[in-house]
Design an enzyme around this catalytic site. Structure first.
Site, PDB file in Angstrom:
ATOM      1  N   ASP A 172       0.857  -1.173   0.000  1.00  0.00           N
ATOM      2  CA  ASP A 172       0.000   0.000   0.000  1.00  0.00           C
ATOM      3  C   ASP A 172       0.902   1.234   0.000  1.00  0.00           C
ATOM      4  O   ASP A 172       2.106   1.137   0.250  1.00  0.00           O
ATOM      5  CB  ASP A 172      -0.890  -0.027   1.243  1.00  0.00           C
ATOM      6  CG  ASP A 172      -1.785   1.183   1.352  1.00  0.00           C
ATOM      7  OD1 ASP A 172      -2.309   1.617   0.319  1.00  0.00           O
ATOM      8  OD2 ASP A 172      -1.949   1.696   2.471  1.00  0.00           O
ATOM      9  N   GLY A 189      -5.101   3.287  -3.417  1.00  0.00           N
ATOM     10  CA  GLY A 189      -6.377   3.892  -3.782  1.00  0.00           C
ATOM     11  C   GLY A 189      -6.223   5.316  -4.244  1.00  0.00           C
ATOM     12  O   GLY A 189      -7.198   5.946  -4.669  1.00  0.00           O
ATOM     13  N   ARG A 237      -5.927   3.917  -7.859  1.00  0.00           N
ATOM     14  CA  ARG A 237      -7.375   3.905  -7.676  1.00  0.00           C
ATOM     15  C   ARG A 237      -7.892   2.481  -7.529  1.00  0.00           C
ATOM     16  O   ARG A 237      -8.959   2.119  -8.028  1.00  0.00           O
ATOM     17  CB  ARG A 237      -8.072   4.594  -8.857  1.00  0.00           C
ATOM     18  CG  ARG A 237      -7.645   6.028  -9.098  1.00  0.00           C
ATOM     19  CD  ARG A 237      -7.896   6.943  -7.928  1.00  0.00           C
ATOM     20  NE  ARG A 237      -9.307   7.130  -7.657  1.00  0.00           N
ATOM     21  CZ  ARG A 237      -9.779   7.791  -6.597  1.00  0.00           C
ATOM     22  NH1 ARG A 237      -8.933   8.306  -5.718  1.00  0.00           N
ATOM     23  NH2 ARG A 237     -11.061   7.935  -6.420  1.00  0.00           N
TER      24      ARG A 237
END
Length: 1190
Positions: A427, A696, A804
């Site tokens: 991440d 994201g 995303r």
């Protein structure tokens, strides 16, 4: 809350955004009530008959692997899916029959102990997860009690339809629909870091019909019905309607507050629960906690299968020979094997029923040769893994003092997998970065300001490959080159330049441009000031950390934003003439580049980008009141439009006003990486580990971080697959959804194929390629018909960045990489949006940061900072892999830093239990049984006492190997980090190979041959007792067992690289314990000691031949291994042996020798700042970045 005045700001105007509350024209709302849109929520009335009939789930969540009801069956399944345990269960059952060659107790007890210990470990680890679940489920939230009052209720007791009140900085306990807030127009700010990794605040706004519910008492008679979509995993969409009295309002994601997101910059909100527990979107994005097993454990099962096949084979061969011998045992009344009394036997030795006797002997042999399979292997591995986990937990180098967070190995099953990681899927927000931005440099009027040093520059300076700018101060230079960095006292501001600090900008040549530059930063934003009434200081809440950094920078230079209203922005500004603060209200907008100072500004922007900074160009245009009013009216009309092309209308109006701009300069902010991230990534890249980023965040942000941590660099070709283009948007509006999806899918496939073609060219030219793909494109790339093309391209790229990405997509990408590469994957993240990814990976590492514990609760290992991953893999991972795999020559290290509770002493810090050694010692022991059976015509008679067999693997040989696992290592932690290439042994699994396993097996067979034949040949016809009698079975068995205990323990001693007191105690103590056992057991009642009664004391110990045979067997069995090891070390050294010799000969600091050792790397460097430096050194400085946007 009665009596509390609501805030007056109308934020819908501040954000140029106002959504129509009723009568949405969105076609999806027409689906409400149909399939997939059938959920009905009775607001503030969850106990009504209609609501009770719907029977929606509780708000209870569970992350444990077991429940009270499923523990025994699930844990038993975990144990008995190990083939060895199934075999020993079979033997335990047969031990109660006459077929057993030994007693049932000596067979059943070891199995019960082994399985009990392992199941107990599983129970303890799951209980820790259970405690974390209890903490989350018992959090409190204010819930409406039905009489206009709110009271605290546990999260787990929430029901669909409950009205809750959430206060500032609290997490939402379930998925809610926003009803109202402390603001007059019912807006609130939400932080969704745990869900999508984004740090910027999201603005939510309630529908107008409920916005007046501003106090507790107003909910006394509130009743409404919400009809919406069924539970699903899509975080970014929501369709529903709210019926209140005669009004019907459309609901959208603008009113949806998701579980585990946090309320920010809003005193309180009221919301109604629509999804609870397993129905919430964050849980829908998670997966069931998997039961993970390491690759070595799976291969061990295959090895057990092989040994079991050998066991069946030799049992079958023996039974055939036994059947033939039994058939011919009684001829013409003459008995060949008279001692079996075939004339008086039952079916076991009956010559007339030889096939049945052979079958029964086959079952007996299956039990007798069971010692080929090490029953103590699994439990010993579990013990060692627990000790490995303890050392990981106690490592001070992975202790984060600021947060008081040590490393935590939450499961010990995967320790050896840490040494074989091929791909890391990470991440971004909160994992690579600190969730903050820092204003560090700027370019104004073509002049560069700011002397800060970025993490990338600092990392390069430590390697002495980058000369710091001449204007960097001595303190900054020392900081960059290794002295710990001092923290700035102002969050978001790390700027230092005396030319414009403290009002000195007024003396600069272009002071008017500097004034406009910082005035623009102080005005053009959406930040909200929050003044501390006690101190008078102002802090800012912004939608993005970039904005907060800009406003703070302007304040520190002298342009302090302190108030905003619906129509104005107010700030204190330093007057260049008087030096006094004045108040100004202005309307200006940020846009694209102008022409003044363009060349110099572009140079500065490129320099900032090379340093890993995020850049933003500032320009302005002055508007008269008439121009502004016309633009504002058109812009607001476009924003409030409900037509399908609203975004295009907004862009067209913005383009009309954003022209003829005057360039001011550019900002450079550092998306603050966590300390040590560039160095960690560089070392992992040197170790041959591939690093993917799944985030994201939007594409631009992810690319900037890619450059900041050197996953991307200047000159690296990029394959950019982005569906957010005008072409794709036009396709989406062109026809029906299924047809559009097919066209978009074809476009994505085409782009992937073009990327594969470019990859082929790059491989031929030895160039690095990066793949960057957005979430929408990833949806098509992960389809069954496309995913093979995608993964083939992605695996060939040096860097992969997925932007995303939804939590589900992160999990699917991780699963795809794990299954297609068949290599070990590690996922690392810090939020609830990373849970699925952590569970899908072979190893899930959770960051125990300051925001939420969802990732940690679902992880296998928890660390506080990404940089600790370097030591976790390169040191602990390397050691654990070698410990579990096989034995090699090692060095020792001293630990002078230990956590409280560990003694400060010279000791090796390794656990290196070898599976190969376990099979070696069991083959050595088991084949003596086979040879004796062949010698005794496969009669099924064991030469050993029952308790010799049972305690061999428990007390006589297992403790030394555990000691070796705890106290040995091949190279020190310092050299593991200095030579990351050493880690490639694990990635390639070059240690636990079938050739190595076969070598150890042959070594075990040779040891058993030496033991059996030397003992038999020495004692078969030799008088042993004073009366001239030869040895009996009990003496031969004791002699062979004594030789085996000596051989396998001394074999272990040869493999130890650094002896500690514990190792001496365990190795020589195991041998001494064998003799103590013989004395104590032999002195017991003959009913207990059976064939061992007084044998050692009266027969073996007084005999010189007993001791001479033991010595001769020991030397003969170990000589081949000793000779092989000496030749291999001298003439064919392995990589780690070269490092050992280098350290032993004092060449550790010899650059030439170190470079020569590093050249043995089998994986080229493609990412990391070392690769960035190598690339920039070998290419022309003017070469532009090559980017292929597909």
């Amino acid at each position: 809350m009665a009596g509390v005045r609501r805030k007056k700001q109308s934020f819908s105007r501040i954000h140029a955004f106002f959504s129509s509350q009723e009568g949405s024209s969105n076609g999806e709302h027409a689906l409400i009530g149909g399939p997939g849109f059938s959920r009905v929520v009775f607001c503030n009335d969850p106990e009504c008959i209609e609501a009770s009939a719907l029977n929606y789930g509780r708000n209870y969540i569970r992350t444990t692997k077991f429940t009270l009801a499923t523990f025994l069956p699930k844990a038993a399944f975990e144990q008995f899916r190990r083939v060895a345990n199934i075999y020993f269960l079979f033997c335990a059952i047969l031990s109660f029959t006459p077929l057993s060659p030994y007693s049932a107790v000596s067979n059943v007890v070891p199995l019960v102990v082994v399985i009990g210990i392992t199941m107990g470990k599983e129970l303890l680890e799951d209980w820790r997860r259970k405690r974390q679940d209890i903490e989350v489920n018992n959090r409190k939230v204010n819930v409406h009690q039905g009489d206009g009052s709110f009271d605290h209720t546990r999260w787990m007791d929430l029901r669909v339809g409950d009205v809750v009140k959430v206060e500032k900085d609290e997490y939402f306990p379930a998925d809610l629909i926003l009803l109202s807030s402390s603001y007059e127009d019912a807006i609130c700010y939400v932080e969704t870091t745990n869900l999508d990794g984004e740090t910027n605040l999201k603005l939510k706004q309630a529908v107008e019909a409920t916005s007046t519910l501003s106090e507790d008492s107003r909910f006394e008679n509130f009743k409404a019905v919400i009809r919406c979509e069924d539970p699903n995993a899509d975080l970014y969409s929501f369709v529903g309607s709210l019926e209140l009295q005669e009004q019907k309002c459309s609901l959208s994601p603008q009113q949806l507050l998701l579980r585990d997101s946090k309320l920010k910059n809003t005193e309180y909100i009221y919301g109604v629960v629509i999804f609870t527990g397993q129905d919430t979107k964050v849980i829908q994005n998670s997966t069931t906690p998997p039961s993970k097993r390491s690759k070595i454990e799976k291969r061990t099962d295959k090895l057990v299968y092989l040994l079991f096949s050998v066991l069946v084979l030799i049992s079958f061969v023996g039974s055939i020979f036994f059947g033939i011998a039994t058939r011919d045992d009684l001829k013409e009344g003459r008995m060949i094997r008279w001692y079996l009394r075939p004339d008086m036997t039952t079916m076991y030795y009956d010559p007339k029923r030889a096939p049945i006797a052979a079958t029964l002997q086959f079952l007996t042999a299956l039990m007798l040769y069971g010692y080929l399979i090490p029953i103590s292997l699994y439990v010993s591995v579990e013990i060692v893994r627990v000790l490995q986990s303890m050392f990981i937990n106690q490592d001070l180098h992975m202790y984060y003092e600021e947060g008081d967070k040590p490393a935590r190995a939450r499961t010990s099953n995967l320790n050896d997998e840490l040494g074989q990681v091929d791909t890391i899927l990470s991440d971004k927000t909160g994992t690579l970065t600190c969730n903050s931005m820092e204003f560090i440099k700027c370019s104004v009027a073509g002049r560069a300001y700011g002397r800060g040093v970025t993490e990338v520059e600092r990392a390069l300076a430590r390697l002495k490959v980058l000369s710091l700018p001449q204007d960097v101060t001595s303190d900054e230079r020392h900081t960059a080159e290794g002295i710990p960095q001092t923290k700035t006292s102002i969050k978001g501001f790390n700027f230092a330049d005396e030319r414009i600090m403290k009002g000195n900008w007024v003396h600069e040549p272009c002071s008017d441009v500097i004034q406009k530059f910082f005035r623009l930063l102080a005005i053009c934003h959406t930040a909200i000031p929050d003044m501390d009434e006690a101190t008078g200081s102002i802090s800012y809440e912004a939608e993005s950390p970039d904005e907060a950094a800009f406003v703070i920078a302007a304040r520190e230079i002298g342009f302090e934003f302190f108030e905003r209203s619906q129509t104005s922005i107010s700030l204190y500004e330093l007057d260049p003439a008087s030096g006094e603060k004045v108040q100004s209200v202005m309307f200006e907008r940020l846009a694209r580049n102008g022409s003044d100072f363009e060349d110099r500004t572009k140079e500065h922007v490129k320099e900032y980008a090379d340093a890993g900074l995020r850049t933003l160009v500032l320009a302005y245009r002055e508007l008269n009141e008439e121009e502004y009013n016309g633009f504002s009216e058109e812009y607001n009309m476009a924003k409030n439009s409900m037509s399908a092309d609203r975004e295009e209308m907004v862009e067209a109006i913005a383009e009309k006003i954003e022209n003829d701009l005057i360039l001011l300069g550019a900002t450079a902010v550092e998306d603050k990486l966590q300390p040590g991230v560039p160095e960690c990534i560089d070392r992992l890249a040197q170790a041959g580990v591939k690093i993917w980023v799944l985030t994201g965040d939007k594409m631009e942000t992810a690319i900037n971080i890619g450059f900041a941590c050197s996953l991307l660099r200047e000159g690296m070709k990029q394959v950019v697959i982005n569906s957010d283009t005008s072409e794709f948007n036009a396709l989406e509006k062109a026809g029906d959804e299924s047809a559009v999806n097919e066209v978009l899918k074809e476009k994505i496939i085409q782009q992937l194929e073009e990327g594969k073609a470019l990859l082929t060219v790059c491989k031929e030219n030895s160039e690095a390629l990066a793949l960057i793909i957005d979430g929408k494109s990833l949806t098509y790339a992960l389809e069954d018909s496309v995913k093979d093309i995608f993964i083939e391209l992605a695996i060939g790229c040096a860097s992969v960045i997925c932007c995303r990405s939804s939590p589900k997509q992160k999990a699917l990408v991780t699963r795809l990489v794990r299954r297609k590469t068949c290599k070990t994957t590690l996922a690392i993240g810090d939020g609830a949006n990373d849970v699925g990814m952590l569970q899908e990976a072979d190893i899930g590492v959770g960051i125990s940061g300051f925001e939420g514990m969802q990732a940690v609760m679902s992880s296998d290992i928890a660390i506080a900072q990404f940089r600790f991953l370097e030591r976790l893999l390169l040191v602990h991972g390397h050691w654990c892999y070698r410990r579990i795999s096989l034995m090699e020559i090692s060095l020792f290290m001293d630990l002078d830093e230990v956590r409280p509770g560990l003694r400060k002493q010279k000791k090796c810090w390794v656990i290196r239990l070898t599976i190969c050694y376990f099979f070696y010692k069991n083959i050595a022991f088991g084949f003596t049984l086979f040879f004796f059976e062949a010698y005794a015509s496969f009669s099924g008679q064991s030469p050993y006492n029952d308790w010799y067999l049972s305690l061999y693997n428990v007390f006589f040989t297992s403790l030394p190997v555990i000691a070796l696992g705890v106290l040995d290592q091949d190279v020190s932690a310092q050299f593991c980090l200095k030579f990351p290439v050493l880690y490639q042994e694990g990635i390639q699994n070059s240690l636990f190979t079938w050739f190595g396993i076969l070598s150890w097996a042959l070594n075990g067979v040779f040891a058993s041959i030496c033991t059996f034949f030397f003992c038999v040949l020495a004692m078969e016809y030799q008088a042993f007792h004073k009366g001239g009698e030869v040895v009996g079975l009990e003496i031969l068995g004791m002699m062979m067992c004594t030789c085996i205990v000596w051989v396998v323990n001394c074999q272990m001693a040869l493999s130890v690289n650094y002896f500690t007191g514990v190792q001496h105690i365990f190795i020589w103590g195991s041998i001494a314990f064998w003799y103590v056992f013989l004395l104590a057991y032999g002195a017991m009642n003959p009913y207990i000691s059976t064939t061992a009664f007084m044998v050692f004391l009266e027969a073996c110990a007084p005999s010189m031949s007993f001791w001479l045979v033991t010595l001769f067997v020991l030397v003969s069995a170990l000589l081949p291994y000793f000779a092989y090891s000496a030749i291999q070390m001298q003439f064919f050294p392995t990589y780690h042996q070269m490092i050992q010799w280098m350290s032993f000969n004092g060449q550790a600091d010899d650059p030439e020798y170190c470079h020569m050792v590093r050249q043995r790397s089998t994986t080229p460097m493609t990412v990391g700042f070392s690769a960035r430096f190598d690339s920039s050194s070998s290419s022309c400085s003017d070469t532009p970045e090559a980017q292929t946007s597909l």
